[in-house]
Design an enzyme around this catalytic site. Structure first.
Site, PDB file in Angstrom:
ATOM      1  N   SER A 168      -0.517  59.485 -13.955  1.00 41.34           N
ATOM      2  CA  SER A 168      -1.848  59.239 -14.516  1.00 41.34           C
ATOM      3  C   SER A 168      -2.344  57.848 -14.150  1.00 41.34           C
ATOM      4  O   SER A 168      -3.527  57.671 -13.872  1.00 41.34           O
ATOM      5  CB  SER A 168      -1.816  59.305 -16.040  1.00 41.34           C
ATOM      6  OG  SER A 168      -1.342  60.530 -16.492  1.00 41.34           O
ATOM      7  N   HIS A 173      -3.776  63.121  -8.434  1.00 43.05           N
ATOM      8  CA  HIS A 173      -3.999  63.054  -9.880  1.00 43.05           C
ATOM      9  C   HIS A 173      -4.849  64.229 -10.346  1.00 43.05           C
ATOM     10  O   HIS A 173      -6.072  64.221 -10.210  1.00 43.05           O
ATOM     11  CB  HIS A 173      -4.645  61.710 -10.253  1.00 43.05           C
ATOM     12  CG  HIS A 173      -4.838  61.559 -11.718  1.00 43.05           C
ATOM     13  ND1 HIS A 173      -5.934  60.940 -12.276  1.00 43.05           N
ATOM     14  CD2 HIS A 173      -4.075  61.961 -12.768  1.00 43.05           C
ATOM     15  CE1 HIS A 173      -5.832  60.978 -13.594  1.00 43.05           C
ATOM     16  NE2 HIS A 173      -4.714  61.590 -13.916  1.00 43.05           N
ATOM     17  N   GLU A 232      -7.728  63.526  -7.786  1.00 42.29           N
ATOM     18  CA  GLU A 232      -7.890  62.266  -7.052  1.00 42.29           C
ATOM     19  C   GLU A 232      -6.707  62.120  -6.090  1.00 42.29           C
ATOM     20  O   GLU A 232      -5.554  62.157  -6.516  1.00 42.29           O
ATOM     21  CB  GLU A 232      -7.917  61.097  -8.034  1.00 42.29           C
ATOM     22  CG  GLU A 232      -9.162  61.085  -8.906  1.00 42.29           C
ATOM     23  CD  GLU A 232      -9.038  60.085 -10.044  1.00 42.29           C
ATOM     24  OE1 GLU A 232      -9.566  58.973  -9.926  1.00 42.29           O
ATOM     25  OE2 GLU A 232      -8.393  60.421 -11.058  1.00 42.29           O
ATOM     26  N   ASN A 254     -10.077  57.690 -14.469  1.00 41.77           N
ATOM     27  CA  ASN A 254      -9.604  57.142 -15.744  1.00 41.77           C
ATOM     28  C   ASN A 254     -10.241  55.787 -16.052  1.00 41.77           C
ATOM     29  O   ASN A 254     -10.403  55.425 -17.218  1.00 41.77           O
ATOM     30  CB  ASN A 254      -8.081  57.024 -15.752  1.00 41.77           C
ATOM     31  CG  ASN A 254      -7.453  58.173 -16.529  1.00 41.77           C
ATOM     32  OD1 ASN A 254      -8.054  58.687 -17.480  1.00 41.77           O
ATOM     33  ND2 ASN A 254      -6.264  58.581 -16.131  1.00 41.77           N
TER      34      ASN A 254
HETATM   35  P1  NAI Z   1       5.576  66.733 -19.959  1.00 44.83           P
HETATM   36  O1  NAI Z   1       6.438  65.865 -20.798  1.00 44.83           O
HETATM   37  O2  NAI Z   1       4.852  67.878 -20.575  1.00 44.83           O
HETATM   38  O3  NAI Z   1       6.453  67.321 -18.749  1.00 44.83           O
HETATM   39  C1  NAI Z   1       7.359  66.560 -18.022  1.00 44.83           C
HETATM   40  C2  NAI Z   1       8.481  67.479 -17.592  1.00 44.83           C
HETATM   41  O4  NAI Z   1       9.302  66.805 -16.632  1.00 44.83           O
HETATM   42  C3  NAI Z   1       9.419  67.887 -18.738  1.00 44.83           C
HETATM   43  O5  NAI Z   1       9.487  69.295 -18.796  1.00 44.83           O
HETATM   44  C4  NAI Z   1      10.777  67.264 -18.380  1.00 44.83           C
HETATM   45  O6  NAI Z   1      11.866  68.069 -18.747  1.00 44.83           O
HETATM   46  C5  NAI Z   1      10.644  67.179 -16.859  1.00 44.83           C
HETATM   47  N1  NAI Z   1      11.465  66.148 -16.224  1.00 44.83           N
HETATM   48  C6  NAI Z   1      11.653  64.874 -16.609  1.00 44.83           C
HETATM   49  N2  NAI Z   1      12.440  64.221 -15.725  1.00 44.83           N
HETATM   50  C7  NAI Z   1      12.735  65.113 -14.745  1.00 44.83           C
HETATM   51  C8  NAI Z   1      13.518  65.053 -13.552  1.00 44.83           C
HETATM   52  N3  NAI Z   1      14.114  63.940 -13.186  1.00 44.83           N
HETATM   53  N4  NAI Z   1      13.624  66.176 -12.809  1.00 44.83           N
HETATM   54  C9  NAI Z   1      13.006  67.325 -13.164  1.00 44.83           C
HETATM   55  N5  NAI Z   1      12.247  67.429 -14.288  1.00 44.83           N
HETATM   56  C10 NAI Z   1      12.130  66.352 -15.061  1.00 44.83           C
HETATM   57  O7  NAI Z   1       4.557  65.749 -19.210  1.00 44.83           O
HETATM   58  P2  NAI Z   1       3.092  66.039 -18.629  1.00 44.83           P
HETATM   59  O8  NAI Z   1       2.078  65.781 -19.671  1.00 44.83           O
HETATM   60  O9  NAI Z   1       3.106  67.341 -17.920  1.00 44.83           O
HETATM   61  O10 NAI Z   1       2.962  64.849 -17.567  1.00 44.83           O
HETATM   62  C11 NAI Z   1       3.638  64.880 -16.334  1.00 44.83           C
HETATM   63  C12 NAI Z   1       3.023  63.844 -15.412  1.00 44.83           C
HETATM   64  O11 NAI Z   1       1.628  64.161 -15.217  1.00 44.83           O
HETATM   65  C13 NAI Z   1       3.063  62.427 -15.935  1.00 44.83           C
HETATM   66  O12 NAI Z   1       3.220  61.533 -14.861  1.00 44.83           O
HETATM   67  C14 NAI Z   1       1.699  62.264 -16.574  1.00 44.83           C
HETATM   68  O13 NAI Z   1       1.281  60.931 -16.688  1.00 44.83           O
HETATM   69  C15 NAI Z   1       0.836  63.039 -15.602  1.00 44.83           C
HETATM   70  N6  NAI Z   1      -0.439  63.516 -16.114  1.00 44.83           N
HETATM   71  C16 NAI Z   1      -0.518  64.010 -17.383  1.00 44.83           C
HETATM   72  C17 NAI Z   1      -1.749  64.470 -17.882  1.00 44.83           C
HETATM   73  C18 NAI Z   1      -1.847  65.017 -19.274  1.00 44.83           C
HETATM   74  O14 NAI Z   1      -2.984  65.214 -19.740  1.00 44.83           O
HETATM   75  N7  NAI Z   1      -0.742  65.316 -19.957  1.00 44.83           N
HETATM   76  C19 NAI Z   1      -2.968  64.432 -17.051  1.00 44.83           C
HETATM   77  C20 NAI Z   1      -2.750  63.955 -15.702  1.00 44.83           C
HETATM   78  C21 NAI Z   1      -1.528  63.496 -15.278  1.00 44.83           C
END
Ligand code: NAI
Length: 307
Positions: A118, A139, A151, A190
């Protein structure tokens, strides 16, 4: 480019995997946790069924799309043969750097590695990697299967071809990619979004209007024209002489603090976190919070259908 690997099957990862699968790509979804992978597949099915109900996709395409997604907790197996690997793991610089170092070992240098971070700098994420030219930011916005924007952000060492191939891939799967020129915190969207949120919170903090009124000013006011008219086009439309006159008068009165608002800090310290605690800037019963989530989903489905 056929095979895609998505690492991290959480909120963003499963929706991103869905986009590629619906558009005919073989996708491997990798996570540390088997339960999350199962939940992710159920989430994809639920999203697709809702999209079919709204005629955004055909019901008969759902099973085929889901069949194109395989899941694994084994990273090596997951990225094997992938042309494009996209990480959507936790927002933590060290985790992302380590992941990309690990991928250097497993993937040939021709594989593009993309990060859905993000806010973290793509240059920093690539810092410990051997082949920095193939690392790029992509992004997506939540929910990624409904919001078109992605993005595309180059780090200092990202190759032009990496950006071009990524941009084209995103176009081909129906997204609206944009090329960001510089790797800066918050990229473009953002920065814009949080400039607005800072002012919104400041207005509440200074007793100018309550939280619901602030949102009404957007939803029933200039927010209505934003999908058709962005601020840069709008400035040209009304004339930059008028914009200058307005800025000459108003900018000194608008919030410009480099720190988060004290009111926001106080709310977090008091556990007033919003939907998840029932109290934030406003009060949220479970029903009211669910209604808000549903409203957003229905609205986005309608927008996507009409596109
Ligand atoms: P989330 O916490 O829902 O999902 C992350 C997943 O990654 C989890 O299922 C976890 O088990 C897995 N994980 C962690 N370390 C790992 C590894 N080493 N190998 C494989 N899997 C692993 O997080 P979310 O919200 O989906 O965010 C993911 C990324 O997307 C972050 O970088 C976040 O900043 C970005 N993002 C999030 C947005 C949002 O609205 N939640 C919007 C845009 C980007």
């Amino acid at each position: 480019m056929q095979k895609i690997a998505v690492i991290g099957a959480g909120l963003m990862g499963h929706g991103i995997a869905q986009i590629f699968a619906v558009n005919g790509h073989e996708v491997t979804l990798v996570d540390l946790d088997e339960n999350i992978l199962e939940y992710a597949i159920r989430g994809i099915r639920k999203n697709l069924e809702l999209m079919a109900e709204h005629d955004v996709i055909a019901t008969e395409d759902i099973d085929a799309a889901i069949d194109r997604v395989t899941t694994t907790t084994n990273m090596e197996k997951g990225v094997d043969g992938a042309d494009f690997v996209l990480e959507a793991v936790v927002e933590n610089l060290e985790v992302k750097q380590d992941l990309f170092m690990n991928l250097d070992r497993i993937c040939p240098p021709s594989t593009i590695l993309a990060s859905n971070t993000s806010v973290i700098s793509i240059t920093e994420i690539a810092q410990k990697s051997l082949y920095k030219q193939r690392i790029v930011g992509t992004h997506f916005w939540n929910p990624p299967h409904l919001i078109p924007l992605v993005e595309v952000v180059p780090g200092d060492k990202t190759a032009k071809e990496t950006v071009e191939t990524t941009y084209q891939l995103l176009l081909d799967v129906g997204k609206h990619p944009v090329k960001v020129k510089k790797d800066v915190p918050g990229f473009v969207a953002n920065r814009l979004q949080h400039a607005l949120w800072r002012e919104a919170i400041s207005i509440v903090e200074n007793g100018i209007a309550d939280a619901a009124t602030v949102d009404e000013c957007i939803k029933f006011g200039f927010g209505l024209r934003l999908p058709a008219l962005g601020p840069m086009e709008n400035a040209d439309m009304v004339g930059n002489d008028l914009v200058l006159a307005i800025h000459d008068y108003i900018l000194e009165h608008i919030e410009s603090s480099g720190d988060p608002s004290p009111l926001l800090r106080e709310k977090v310290a008091n556990g007033e976190l919003g939907f998840k605690s029932g109290q934030g800037f406003q009060q949220w019963s479970e029903e009211k919070a669910e209604l808000s989530r549903n409203n957003l989903q229905q609205y986005l489905l309608k927008v996507v259908k009409d596109m």
